[in-house]
Design a protein around this motif. Structure first.
Motif, PDB file in Angstrom:
ATOM      1  N   GLY A  36      47.375  -0.041 -25.008  1.00 13.79           N
ATOM      2  CA  GLY A  36      46.608   0.746 -25.959  1.00 13.79           C
ATOM      3  C   GLY A  36      47.245   2.107 -26.184  1.00 13.79           C
ATOM      4  N   ALA A  37      46.587   2.942 -26.968  1.00 16.55           N
ATOM      5  CA  ALA A  37      47.117   4.277 -27.270  1.00 16.55           C
ATOM      6  C   ALA A  37      47.050   5.168 -26.037  1.00 16.55           C
ATOM      7  N   PRO A  38      48.175   5.806 -25.670  1.00 21.69           N
ATOM      8  CA  PRO A  38      48.146   6.732 -24.540  1.00 21.69           C
ATOM      9  C   PRO A  38      47.188   7.898 -24.791  1.00 21.69           C
ATOM     10  N   LEU A  39      46.482   8.312 -23.742  1.00 22.21           N
ATOM     11  CA  LEU A  39      45.520   9.402 -23.822  1.00 22.21           C
ATOM     12  C   LEU A  39      45.898  10.475 -22.798  1.00 22.21           C
ATOM     13  N   ASP A  40      45.849  11.746 -23.209  1.00 18.26           N
ATOM     14  CA  ASP A  40      46.076  12.793 -22.215  1.00 18.26           C
ATOM     15  C   ASP A  40      44.736  13.108 -21.531  1.00 18.26           C
ATOM     16  N   GLU A  41      44.779  13.941 -20.514  1.00 16.33           N
ATOM     17  CA  GLU A  41      43.589  14.189 -19.690  1.00 16.33           C
ATOM     18  C   GLU A  41      42.396  14.704 -20.502  1.00 16.33           C
ATOM     19  N   THR A  42      42.656  15.611 -21.454  1.00 17.79           N
ATOM     20  CA  THR A  42      41.553  16.162 -22.244  1.00 17.79           C
ATOM     21  C   THR A  42      40.935  15.100 -23.154  1.00 17.79           C
ATOM     22  N   GLU A  43      41.759  14.136 -23.571  1.00 19.45           N
ATOM     23  CA  GLU A  43      41.265  13.114 -24.491  1.00 19.45           C
ATOM     24  C   GLU A  43      40.359  12.100 -23.811  1.00 19.45           C
ATOM     25  N   LEU A  44      40.458  11.979 -22.502  1.00 20.63           N
ATOM     26  CA  LEU A  44      39.547  11.088 -21.776  1.00 20.63           C
ATOM     27  C   LEU A  44      38.111  11.578 -21.971  1.00 20.63           C
ATOM     28  N   LYS A  45      37.913  12.881 -21.869  1.00 24.63           N
ATOM     29  CA  LYS A  45      36.578  13.457 -22.047  1.00 24.63           C
ATOM     30  C   LYS A  45      36.104  13.314 -23.494  1.00 24.63           C
ATOM     31  N   LEU A  46      37.061  13.426 -24.437  1.00 26.53           N
ATOM     32  CA  LEU A  46      36.690  13.339 -25.849  1.00 26.53           C
ATOM     33  C   LEU A  46      36.242  11.930 -26.229  1.00 26.53           C
ATOM     34  N   THR A  47      36.893  10.911 -25.658  1.00 23.92           N
ATOM     35  CA  THR A  47      36.447   9.550 -25.953  1.00 23.92           C
ATOM     36  C   THR A  47      35.032   9.327 -25.421  1.00 23.92           C
ATOM     37  N   GLU A  48      34.758   9.914 -24.265  1.00 23.71           N
ATOM     38  CA  GLU A  48      33.403   9.827 -23.701  1.00 23.71           C
ATOM     39  C   GLU A  48      32.400  10.564 -24.594  1.00 23.71           C
ATOM     40  N   GLU A  49      32.789  11.776 -25.005  1.00 21.36           N
ATOM     41  CA  GLU A  49      31.881  12.646 -25.757  1.00 21.36           C
ATOM     42  C   GLU A  49      31.523  12.082 -27.128  1.00 21.36           C
ATOM     43  N   TYR A  50      32.488  11.461 -27.800  1.00 18.62           N
ATOM     44  CA  TYR A  50      32.261  11.033 -29.182  1.00 18.62           C
ATOM     45  C   TYR A  50      31.990   9.542 -29.335  1.00 18.62           C
ATOM     46  N   TYR A  51      31.961   8.824 -28.222  1.00 14.96           N
ATOM     47  CA  TYR A  51      31.811   7.369 -28.321  1.00 14.96           C
ATOM     48  C   TYR A  51      30.550   6.946 -29.074  1.00 14.96           C
ATOM     49  N   GLU A  52      29.416   7.524 -28.749  1.00 15.63           N
ATOM     50  CA  GLU A  52      28.167   7.102 -29.394  1.00 15.63           C
ATOM     51  C   GLU A  52      28.187   7.377 -30.896  1.00 15.63           C
ATOM     52  N   ILE A  53      28.946   8.399 -31.308  1.00 18.68           N
ATOM     53  CA  ILE A  53      29.035   8.721 -32.742  1.00 18.68           C
ATOM     54  C   ILE A  53      29.890   7.707 -33.479  1.00 18.68           C
ATOM     55  N   ILE A  54      30.978   7.254 -32.830  1.00 23.05           N
ATOM     56  CA  ILE A  54      31.885   6.322 -33.528  1.00 23.05           C
ATOM     57  C   ILE A  54      31.505   4.859 -33.294  1.00 23.05           C
ATOM     58  N   LYS A  55      30.587   4.618 -32.388  1.00 20.65           N
ATOM     59  CA  LYS A  55      30.188   3.245 -32.056  1.00 20.65           C
ATOM     60  C   LYS A  55      29.736   2.426 -33.264  1.00 20.65           C
ATOM     61  N   PRO A  56      28.995   3.011 -34.224  1.00 20.65           N
ATOM     62  CA  PRO A  56      28.561   2.223 -35.377  1.00 20.65           C
ATOM     63  C   PRO A  56      29.708   1.682 -36.239  1.00 20.65           C
ATOM     64  N   TYR A  57      30.898   2.281 -36.126  1.00 16.74           N
ATOM     65  CA  TYR A  57      32.041   1.807 -36.908  1.00 16.74           C
ATOM     66  C   TYR A  57      32.676   0.556 -36.297  1.00 16.74           C
ATOM     67  N   LEU A  58      32.373   0.301 -35.027  1.00 20.25           N
ATOM     68  CA  LEU A  58      33.104  -0.719 -34.277  1.00 20.25           C
ATOM     69  C   LEU A  58      32.471  -2.102 -34.393  1.00 20.25           C
ATOM     70  N   PRO A  59      33.306  -3.144 -34.431  1.00 17.93           N
ATOM     71  CA  PRO A  59      32.770  -4.508 -34.421  1.00 17.93           C
ATOM     72  C   PRO A  59      32.212  -4.850 -33.039  1.00 17.93           C
ATOM     73  N   ALA A  60      31.309  -5.801 -33.012  1.00 15.49           N
ATOM     74  CA  ALA A  60      30.638  -6.176 -31.759  1.00 15.49           C
ATOM     75  C   ALA A  60      31.605  -6.555 -30.638  1.00 15.49           C
ATOM     76  N   PRO A  61      32.684  -7.310 -30.905  1.00 17.35           N
ATOM     77  CA  PRO A  61      33.608  -7.660 -29.810  1.00 17.35           C
ATOM     78  C   PRO A  61      34.254  -6.427 -29.168  1.00 17.35           C
ATOM     79  N   ALA A  62      34.535  -5.397 -29.982  1.00 21.78           N
ATOM     80  CA  ALA A  62      35.143  -4.166 -29.457  1.00 21.78           C
ATOM     81  C   ALA A  62      34.158  -3.434 -28.550  1.00 21.78           C
ATOM     82  N   ILE A  63      32.897  -3.361 -28.973  1.00 21.56           N
ATOM     83  CA  ILE A  63      31.867  -2.705 -28.165  1.00 21.56           C
ATOM     84  C   ILE A  63      31.694  -3.436 -26.835  1.00 21.56           C
ATOM     85  N   ALA A  64      31.703  -4.760 -26.896  1.00 19.45           N
ATOM     86  CA  ALA A  64      31.563  -5.564 -25.674  1.00 19.45           C
ATOM     87  C   ALA A  64      32.738  -5.319 -24.727  1.00 19.45           C
TER      88      ALA A  64
END
Length: 198
Positions: A36-64
């Protein structure tokens, strides 16, 4: 080789041309790779922080898959990376495919709609420049590494428009390394071009 501070930059970054041609590649870099795409240390927190906001864009298999593996995973070669979806050609779990086949990034789409202030992982934004940490010392290597087949339309488009790689990637280069770094790189590129024309 170009050296700016502790960055070693491939000459190809200023000498080659490149402009993404999404109509041809369909965003294939989101599913073509060894991890997958490499993430730096600060980006780990950002994926956590924004996940619920971007979740509606994702297909069900990706969420699973995210709920099964986590929002990021550790790869021995690349470090922290985004998970991929094995049932869909190893596409990044944060990407989704439009009906016409074009792959879009959920983070970038939410950013474009003003929902989050983070565009996407810097490794994605910088592509086809790939950053490598030095194995022996505090330095970084920046190489130009387009996919041979997938990126050939982008190389052709860049050549026809006469857009150097670093100019096409001005936004992510500035985002990661700062305006001063970009300005120095630009000055070196201009000087290099002048020398070639003499």
């Amino acid at each position: 080789m170009i050296v700016i501070d502790n960055k070693l930059i491939s000459d190809d970054v200023i000498e080659k041309q490149f402009v993404c041609d999404l109509s041809k590649c369909k965003g294939g870099c989101c599913e073509d790779g060894d991890a997958g795409a490499p993430l730096d240390e600060t980006e780990l927190k950002l994926t956590e922080e924004y996940y619920e906001i971007i979740k509606p864009y994702l297909p069900a298999p990706a969420i699973a898959e995210i709920e099964k593996k986590g929002k990021y995973v550790y790869d021995e070669e690349f470090g922290w990376v985004t998970p991929t979806l094995p049932t869909d050609n190893e596409i990044c779990v944060y990407a989704y495919r439009e009906p016409d086949g074009l792959i879009k990034c959920a983070f970038e789409q939410a950013y474009n709609e003003g929902k989050i202030p983070w565009k996407k992982p810097i490794s994605c934004h910088l592509y086809p420049i790939i950053s490598y940490k030095g194995k022996h010392g505090d330095y970084e290597r920046l190489n130009y590494e387009p996919r041979k087949k997938m990126c050939s339309p982008a190389c052709k488009l860049g050549a026809s428009l006469q857009v150097p790689v670093y100019k096409f990637l001005k936004e992510p280069i500035t985002r990661k390394y700062g305006q001063e770094f970009y300005d120095v790189l630009d000055q070196i590129a201009v000087k290099n071009q002048e020398n070639q024309e003499q």
